[in-house]
Scaffold this active site. Structure first.
Site, PDB file in Angstrom:
ATOM      1  N   ALA A  33       0.869  -1.187   0.000  1.00  0.00           N
ATOM      2  CA  ALA A  33       0.000   0.000   0.000  1.00  0.00           C
ATOM      3  C   ALA A  33       0.906   1.237   0.000  1.00  0.00           C
ATOM      4  O   ALA A  33       0.812   2.116   0.852  1.00  0.00           O
ATOM      5  CB  ALA A  33      -0.963  -0.001   1.185  1.00  0.00           C
ATOM      6  N   HIS A  68       7.221   5.666   1.456  1.00  0.00           N
ATOM      7  CA  HIS A  68       7.973   4.464   1.081  1.00  0.00           C
ATOM      8  C   HIS A  68       8.918   4.769  -0.087  1.00  0.00           C
ATOM      9  O   HIS A  68      10.070   4.331  -0.107  1.00  0.00           O
ATOM     10  CB  HIS A  68       7.018   3.351   0.612  1.00  0.00           C
ATOM     11  CG  HIS A  68       6.064   2.855   1.654  1.00  0.00           C
ATOM     12  ND1 HIS A  68       4.715   3.109   1.602  1.00  0.00           N
ATOM     13  CD2 HIS A  68       6.260   2.108   2.767  1.00  0.00           C
ATOM     14  CE1 HIS A  68       4.119   2.527   2.626  1.00  0.00           C
ATOM     15  NE2 HIS A  68       5.026   1.920   3.363  1.00  0.00           N
ATOM     16  N   GLN A  73       3.332  -9.585  13.265  1.00  0.00           N
ATOM     17  CA  GLN A  73       3.524  -8.308  13.962  1.00  0.00           C
ATOM     18  C   GLN A  73       2.208  -7.602  14.284  1.00  0.00           C
ATOM     19  O   GLN A  73       2.212  -6.529  14.876  1.00  0.00           O
ATOM     20  CB  GLN A  73       4.447  -7.383  13.175  1.00  0.00           C
ATOM     21  CG  GLN A  73       3.850  -6.773  11.928  1.00  0.00           C
ATOM     22  CD  GLN A  73       4.896  -6.033  11.128  1.00  0.00           C
ATOM     23  OE1 GLN A  73       5.792  -6.616  10.545  1.00  0.00           O
ATOM     24  NE2 GLN A  73       4.785  -4.706  11.084  1.00  0.00           N
ATOM     25  N   ARG A 124      -2.229   3.504   6.594  1.00  0.00           N
ATOM     26  CA  ARG A 124      -3.478   3.494   7.369  1.00  0.00           C
ATOM     27  C   ARG A 124      -4.309   4.752   7.150  1.00  0.00           C
ATOM     28  O   ARG A 124      -5.494   4.758   7.479  1.00  0.00           O
ATOM     29  CB  ARG A 124      -3.170   3.324   8.859  1.00  0.00           C
ATOM     30  CG  ARG A 124      -2.661   1.948   9.214  1.00  0.00           C
ATOM     31  CD  ARG A 124      -2.600   1.742  10.715  1.00  0.00           C
ATOM     32  NE  ARG A 124      -2.292   0.363  11.056  1.00  0.00           N
ATOM     33  CZ  ARG A 124      -1.062  -0.148  11.133  1.00  0.00           C
ATOM     34  NH1 ARG A 124      -0.015   0.623  10.908  1.00  0.00           N
ATOM     35  NH2 ARG A 124      -0.876  -1.422  11.447  1.00  0.00           N
TER      36      ARG A 124
HETATM   37  P1  AMP Z   1       5.265  -0.088   6.413  1.00  0.00           P
HETATM   38  O1  AMP Z   1       4.884  -0.497   5.040  1.00  0.00           O
HETATM   39  O2  AMP Z   1       4.277   0.781   7.086  1.00  0.00           O
HETATM   40  O3  AMP Z   1       5.750  -1.235   7.256  1.00  0.00           O
HETATM   41  O4  AMP Z   1       6.544   0.849   6.242  1.00  0.00           O
HETATM   42  C1  AMP Z   1       7.685   0.409   5.544  1.00  0.00           C
HETATM   43  C2  AMP Z   1       8.797   1.390   5.782  1.00  0.00           C
HETATM   44  O5  AMP Z   1       8.424   2.675   5.295  1.00  0.00           O
HETATM   45  C3  AMP Z   1       9.115   1.565   7.282  1.00  0.00           C
HETATM   46  O6  AMP Z   1      10.511   1.649   7.448  1.00  0.00           O
HETATM   47  C4  AMP Z   1       8.432   2.865   7.605  1.00  0.00           C
HETATM   48  O7  AMP Z   1       9.028   3.549   8.681  1.00  0.00           O
HETATM   49  C5  AMP Z   1       8.612   3.636   6.311  1.00  0.00           C
HETATM   50  N1  AMP Z   1       7.612   4.708   6.228  1.00  0.00           N
HETATM   51  C6  AMP Z   1       6.259   4.582   6.362  1.00  0.00           C
HETATM   52  N2  AMP Z   1       5.682   5.799   6.286  1.00  0.00           N
HETATM   53  C7  AMP Z   1       6.671   6.697   6.116  1.00  0.00           C
HETATM   54  C8  AMP Z   1       6.708   8.123   5.986  1.00  0.00           C
HETATM   55  N3  AMP Z   1       5.596   8.853   6.033  1.00  0.00           N
HETATM   56  N4  AMP Z   1       7.906   8.707   5.828  1.00  0.00           N
HETATM   57  C9  AMP Z   1       9.062   7.970   5.796  1.00  0.00           C
HETATM   58  N5  AMP Z   1       9.086   6.634   5.922  1.00  0.00           N
HETATM   59  C10 AMP Z   1       7.915   6.005   6.073  1.00  0.00           C
END
Ligand code: AMP
Length: 283
Positions: free
Chosen positions: A32, A37, A61, A187
């Site tokens: 997503a 990302h 998790q 989210r």
């Molecule tokens: P997730 O898909 O939510 O597990 O996030 C994957 C990676 O993207 C993780 O290292 C998060 O910290 C990073 N991430 C998610 N949202 C952001 C954002 N707004 N800014 C920078 N990194 C992000």
């Protein structure tokens, strides 16, 4: 760009890269994808010969199973965004590929996991360590990229890498925000229009608190944010903690550390959002 479904196929492709002395970077994600990302992916592409992005919604998790079910999944759109960003390999395994049998490993992170997200999300960081260690074993990257949005997660990953003595560098990347300041998150898609309008207040109050902090004590600044968030009916605050950026332990005074970060978790309607602000940086 190639989409790879199995660890064996991934290992085969990456060993060929390694034989060519190409450096490998990894960006673990749950898909997503959004511009947050992609900022990690762009940095990974710039700093490595090969960029691997994993897209895997990791069941271990999720302490809240309804959150796992509701988690957005957009694989085709993700692949298109990753191709455009210059990714070399997308690793999109099925759950059985990553968990051919239950992972019974228990990680321990001491004080790092006893604060903030720890008590609210029991088992969460153990699940994160399980999947990220599996990804590190599968990819054997030179560097792995994580977002500071999940501030505590980076400290946990660094600790895991040290405990397992893995030979890779962890790179922390700054938070990417929407135009109005809301921290980008997969989210956010689940917020109603009314909730989305309110959600911006989280980053706004954090930002206002930095101005407030210049002339007030740490305790007063913490109370400032708690009171502002608490006065909004759509919000339910889990915690606001002002901590040392390395140990993550709550601080009593601004002078107690050269790296001071405020971390928040708050429900906006049914959606749990996290954000943080750096008050003092050693960097
Ligand atoms: P997730 O898909 O939510 O597990 O996030 C994957 C990676 O993207 C993780 O290292 C998060 O910290 C990073 N991430 C998610 N949202 C952001 C954002 N707004 N800014 C920078 N990194 C992000």
């Amino acid at each position: 760009m190639e989409i790879v479904k199995t660890k064996s196929e991934l290992k085969e492709k990456l060993s060929a890269c390694r034989r060519r002395h190409q450096s490998i970077g990894l960006v673990p994600t749950m898909g997503a994808l959004h511009a947050g990302h992609i900022s990690l992916v762009s940095r990974c592409v710039a700093e490595n010969d090969i960029c691997v992005v994993s897209v895997f919604v990791n069941p271990t998790q999720f302490n809240d199973k309804s959150d796992l079910v509701a988690y957005p999944r957009t694989p085709e759109k993700d692949a298109a965004m990753l191709e455009k960003a210059g990714c070399s390999y997308v690793f999109m395994p099925e759950v059985e590929e990553m968990y051919p049998q239950p992972d019974t490993r228990q990680f321990h992170f001491g004080a790092l996991e006893q604060v903030m997200e720890g008590p609210y999300r029991p088992g969460h960081f153990n699940g994160v360590a399980q999947i990220v260690s599996k990804l590190f074993y599968a990819v054997e990257p030179d560097r792995a990229y994580f977002g500071e949005k999940d501030f505590q997660q980076i400290a946990i990953i660094r600790s895991m890498v040290a405990q397992l003595q893995l030979p890779l560098e962890i790179i922390a990347c700054p938070i990417v925000r929407e135009a109005d300041g809301l921290a980008m998150s997969s989210r956010n898609q689940r917020l109603s229009p009314e909730e989305r309008k309110k959600a911006v207040l989280i980053s706004r109050y954090l930002s206002e608190s930095r101005t407030f902090a210049a002339e007030n004590s740490l305790a007063a600044t913490k109370a400032f944010v708690e009171q502002k968030i608490g006065s909004e009916p759509l919000f339910r605050l889990d915690y606001y903690e002002i901590v040392d950026g390395r140990t993550l332990q709550p601080l009593k005074s601004w002078d107690d550390s050269d790296y001071v970060v405020g971390c928040i978790a708050v429900y906006c309607g049914p959606v749990r959002l996290i954000d943080n602000i750096i008050y003092k940086s050693c960097k």
